[in-house]
Design a protein around this motif. Sequence first.
Motif, PDB file in Angstrom:
ATOM      1  N   THR A 173       0.803  -1.224   0.000  1.00  0.00           N
ATOM      2  CA  THR A 173       0.000   0.000   0.000  1.00  0.00           C
ATOM      3  C   THR A 173       0.832   1.268   0.000  1.00  0.00           C
ATOM      4  O   THR A 173       0.335   2.336  -0.361  1.00  0.00           O
ATOM      5  N   HIS A 174       2.084   1.217   0.415  1.00  0.00           N
ATOM      6  CA  HIS A 174       2.941   2.401   0.469  1.00  0.00           C
ATOM      7  C   HIS A 174       4.350   2.031   0.014  1.00  0.00           C
ATOM      8  O   HIS A 174       4.830   0.922   0.285  1.00  0.00           O
ATOM      9  N   TRP A 175       5.010   2.980  -0.615  1.00  0.00           N
ATOM     10  CA  TRP A 175       6.387   2.781  -1.135  1.00  0.00           C
ATOM     11  C   TRP A 175       6.989   4.174  -1.329  1.00  0.00           C
ATOM     12  O   TRP A 175       6.554   4.926  -2.199  1.00  0.00           O
ATOM     13  N   ASN A 176       7.972   4.561  -0.491  1.00  0.00           N
ATOM     14  CA  ASN A 176       8.460   5.942  -0.572  1.00  0.00           C
ATOM     15  C   ASN A 176       9.690   6.059  -1.464  1.00  0.00           C
ATOM     16  O   ASN A 176      10.198   5.072  -2.024  1.00  0.00           O
ATOM     17  N   ARG A 177      10.176   7.279  -1.591  1.00  0.00           N
ATOM     18  CA  ARG A 177      11.250   7.555  -2.557  1.00  0.00           C
ATOM     19  C   ARG A 177      12.572   6.890  -2.149  1.00  0.00           C
ATOM     20  O   ARG A 177      13.363   6.524  -3.016  1.00  0.00           O
ATOM     21  N   GLU A 178      12.837   6.767  -0.864  1.00  0.00           N
ATOM     22  CA  GLU A 178      14.075   6.096  -0.444  1.00  0.00           C
ATOM     23  C   GLU A 178      14.035   4.625  -0.824  1.00  0.00           C
ATOM     24  O   GLU A 178      15.058   4.037  -1.207  1.00  0.00           O
ATOM     25  N   ALA A 179      12.844   4.008  -0.758  1.00  0.00           N
ATOM     26  CA  ALA A 179      12.707   2.629  -1.233  1.00  0.00           C
ATOM     27  C   ALA A 179      12.961   2.562  -2.732  1.00  0.00           C
ATOM     28  O   ALA A 179      13.580   1.609  -3.233  1.00  0.00           O
ATOM     29  N   GLU A 180      12.476   3.579  -3.477  1.00  0.00           N
ATOM     30  CA  GLU A 180      12.764   3.650  -4.918  1.00  0.00           C
ATOM     31  C   GLU A 180      14.274   3.741  -5.160  1.00  0.00           C
ATOM     32  O   GLU A 180      14.809   3.085  -6.060  1.00  0.00           O
ATOM     33  N   ARG A 181      14.941   4.565  -4.353  1.00  0.00           N
ATOM     34  CA  ARG A 181      16.390   4.739  -4.567  1.00  0.00           C
ATOM     35  C   ARG A 181      17.158   3.460  -4.334  1.00  0.00           C
ATOM     36  O   ARG A 181      18.077   3.116  -5.081  1.00  0.00           O
ATOM     37  N   ILE A 182      16.819   2.720  -3.283  1.00  0.00           N
ATOM     38  CA  ILE A 182      17.574   1.516  -2.943  1.00  0.00           C
ATOM     39  C   ILE A 182      17.325   0.392  -3.948  1.00  0.00           C
ATOM     40  O   ILE A 182      18.269  -0.271  -4.396  1.00  0.00           O
ATOM     41  N   LEU A 183      16.062   0.178  -4.319  1.00  0.00           N
ATOM     42  CA  LEU A 183      15.734  -0.981  -5.165  1.00  0.00           C
ATOM     43  C   LEU A 183      15.462  -0.628  -6.620  1.00  0.00           C
ATOM     44  O   LEU A 183      15.455  -1.518  -7.479  1.00  0.00           O
ATOM     45  N   GLY A 184      15.222   0.640  -6.899  1.00  0.00           N
ATOM     46  CA  GLY A 184      14.999   1.036  -8.294  1.00  0.00           C
ATOM     47  C   GLY A 184      13.559   0.950  -8.760  1.00  0.00           C
ATOM     48  O   GLY A 184      13.220   1.466  -9.834  1.00  0.00           O
ATOM     49  N   TRP A 185      12.698   0.303  -7.992  1.00  0.00           N
ATOM     50  CA  TRP A 185      11.287   0.192  -8.351  1.00  0.00           C
ATOM     51  C   TRP A 185      10.565   1.456  -7.915  1.00  0.00           C
ATOM     52  O   TRP A 185      10.660   1.885  -6.783  1.00  0.00           O
ATOM     53  N   THR A 186       9.806   2.072  -8.848  1.00  0.00           N
ATOM     54  CA  THR A 186       9.059   3.274  -8.511  1.00  0.00           C
ATOM     55  C   THR A 186       7.809   2.893  -7.737  1.00  0.00           C
ATOM     56  O   THR A 186       7.388   1.729  -7.703  1.00  0.00           O
ATOM     57  N   ALA A 187       7.174   3.916  -7.112  1.00  0.00           N
ATOM     58  CA  ALA A 187       5.930   3.673  -6.388  1.00  0.00           C
ATOM     59  C   ALA A 187       4.848   3.163  -7.318  1.00  0.00           C
ATOM     60  O   ALA A 187       4.037   2.295  -6.959  1.00  0.00           O
ATOM     61  N   ALA A 188       4.820   3.688  -8.552  1.00  0.00           N
ATOM     62  CA  ALA A 188       3.812   3.241  -9.514  1.00  0.00           C
ATOM     63  C   ALA A 188       3.981   1.765  -9.839  1.00  0.00           C
ATOM     64  O   ALA A 188       2.995   1.054 -10.099  1.00  0.00           O
ATOM     65  N   GLU A 189       5.221   1.280  -9.825  1.00  0.00           N
ATOM     66  CA  GLU A 189       5.487  -0.121 -10.135  1.00  0.00           C
ATOM     67  C   GLU A 189       5.312  -1.036  -8.926  1.00  0.00           C
ATOM     68  O   GLU A 189       5.107  -2.246  -9.089  1.00  0.00           O
ATOM     69  N   ALA A 190       5.378  -0.457  -7.726  1.00  0.00           N
ATOM     70  CA  ALA A 190       5.363  -1.296  -6.528  1.00  0.00           C
ATOM     71  C   ALA A 190       3.997  -1.354  -5.856  1.00  0.00           C
ATOM     72  O   ALA A 190       3.524  -2.435  -5.478  1.00  0.00           O
ATOM     73  N   VAL A 191       3.360  -0.183  -5.659  1.00  0.00           N
ATOM     74  CA  VAL A 191       2.102  -0.144  -4.912  1.00  0.00           C
ATOM     75  C   VAL A 191       1.024  -0.917  -5.659  1.00  0.00           C
ATOM     76  O   VAL A 191       0.844  -0.774  -6.879  1.00  0.00           O
ATOM     77  N   GLY A 192       0.309  -1.737  -4.892  1.00  0.00           N
ATOM     78  CA  GLY A 192      -0.771  -2.551  -5.461  1.00  0.00           C
ATOM     79  C   GLY A 192      -0.361  -3.978  -5.759  1.00  0.00           C
ATOM     80  O   GLY A 192      -1.232  -4.818  -6.050  1.00  0.00           O
ATOM     81  N   ARG A 193       0.908  -4.291  -5.688  1.00  0.00           N
ATOM     82  CA  ARG A 193       1.342  -5.669  -5.946  1.00  0.00           C
ATOM     83  C   ARG A 193       1.005  -6.556  -4.754  1.00  0.00           C
ATOM     84  O   ARG A 193       0.999  -6.114  -3.606  1.00  0.00           O
ATOM     85  N   GLN A 194       0.770  -7.810  -5.038  1.00  0.00           N
ATOM     86  CA  GLN A 194       0.524  -8.798  -4.007  1.00  0.00           C
ATOM     87  C   GLN A 194       1.855  -9.401  -3.583  1.00  0.00           C
ATOM     88  O   GLN A 194       2.466 -10.191  -4.300  1.00  0.00           O
ATOM     89  N   GLY A 195       2.344  -8.979  -2.422  1.00  0.00           N
ATOM     90  CA  GLY A 195       3.600  -9.496  -1.912  1.00  0.00           C
ATOM     91  C   GLY A 195       4.801  -9.026  -2.717  1.00  0.00           C
ATOM     92  O   GLY A 195       4.732  -8.113  -3.543  1.00  0.00           O
ATOM     93  N   LEU A 196       5.943  -9.670  -2.468  1.00  0.00           N
ATOM     94  CA  LEU A 196       7.223  -9.272  -3.085  1.00  0.00           C
ATOM     95  C   LEU A 196       7.761 -10.310  -4.052  1.00  0.00           C
ATOM     96  O   LEU A 196       8.782 -10.076  -4.702  1.00  0.00           O
TER      97      LEU A 196
END
Length: 472
Positions: A54-77
Amino acid sequence: MSASRRSGTTDELGPDEPERDGGPEAVGGSDLLAALLDGMDAALCAFDADGVLTHWNREAERILGWTAAEAVGRQGLAGWAVRSADAEEVEGRLMSAMQAPGRQVNEFALLTKDGGRVLVRTQSAAVRGPDGKPAGVYCAFSEVHAQIDLERSIALSEALFEDASWGVVLVDADLRPAVVNAHAARALGTGRTSVLGRPLGELLAQGVEELEAALTHVLAEGAPPAPAEIWVSVRTPEGHLRRCWRSGFLRLASPLTEEPVPLGVGWLFQDVTEAKQIEQEASLLRFRAQQLHRAARAAAECEDPRDAATVHLDFALAGFADHALVDRVVGGSLNDTDAAPAAAVRLVRVAATPTGAPGPSLLSGAAGLPVRYGEGHPALQCVERVGSVRAGIGTAPPEQAREWARARQWPQDAVHALCAVLRSRGRTLGVVTFLRGAGRSQFERSDSIYAEDVAVRIAAALDLAAEAGGKQ
């Protein structure tokens, strides 16, 4: 897509609801939350109770490269942020935080968008709904190497200031201790807190100038390329303690400014006094052995045995004493059975180093007049005991020291004396006296051994001279 998924609520106004300040352009609650999360330095993500991101901030984007648009809404990792083979374990440990009290700490290998792997440390905790029941999980994570580097730095600092077997002192820009470890406090003869802020001159009686010069140089120029060995005298309740410290220095600058601002100097030192003393003693023994060997070779070329005696005397003086005197028993010698009291022994000066000017030892005593030694004189005691005798005036005032030397028929600058008996073939021939002036250390037991070695060679030369004189 923002850093958080839109909830089921709406920002539109109802027909009976008054218009809020800012109108339809006002920031909604979820947008405000997204802005807050994006402004944080930590990487943050959150899952609902079903494991949907449900949430994914910019520091998470920086570390893993996945943007919030690509991450939020996914089922699990699974399959994108975590390898499929590891997903069940990772997600299970993350979601278990919903049922556990407090925060759960784990380390996982996550996948970056470009296919790389990053080891992260996570802290996860349950999110409670309005009814108090678990509604999801939030997770903060950071790259482990950064955390480990920080922990290592903290652990190193704590170890240096608690358990290190060498001294560590942080000296401020005024050259005063700001922090000291336990080892350094013991070496300085004081407590860890009582030493803080005090001038180094209050702690050290000698070596302060050299140490402060080194600290000043480091503040101005940076750390030297190699450790320095500094001799100091530490002030203790029992007196001054002479120590040798092998010291290394580091210039400390603030990491929070663009231009380096000096904070002081890190001074690390180890006590190497015992090793240096052993090294000095070994070097001294080698030098003295070489002097004895050189003296023997030079004496072998002398035609007159008396000249050979003065050669041994001159070679012995180098680095050992300032003056030397050779006195012979009146009448030639004393046998072991004579047992004459010291008061009955008379000595004639046969050789001496010149006073007031450098030069080789000079022969004397042609007139055969005894030296006027008073009762209890160290030279007479040496003959009586048939062994070495040490004497000294210590740290007496100069005039008192001169009077002490004059009373013993020695050069006026003498403050330390060492008398060694001259023995040859079971007979006592006389005494050799070595003298040191002010500023020199007193004679030690090791010096007596060397003096006795020299005395053996001088006695042998004098014995030969006596035999030659008898034959003539």
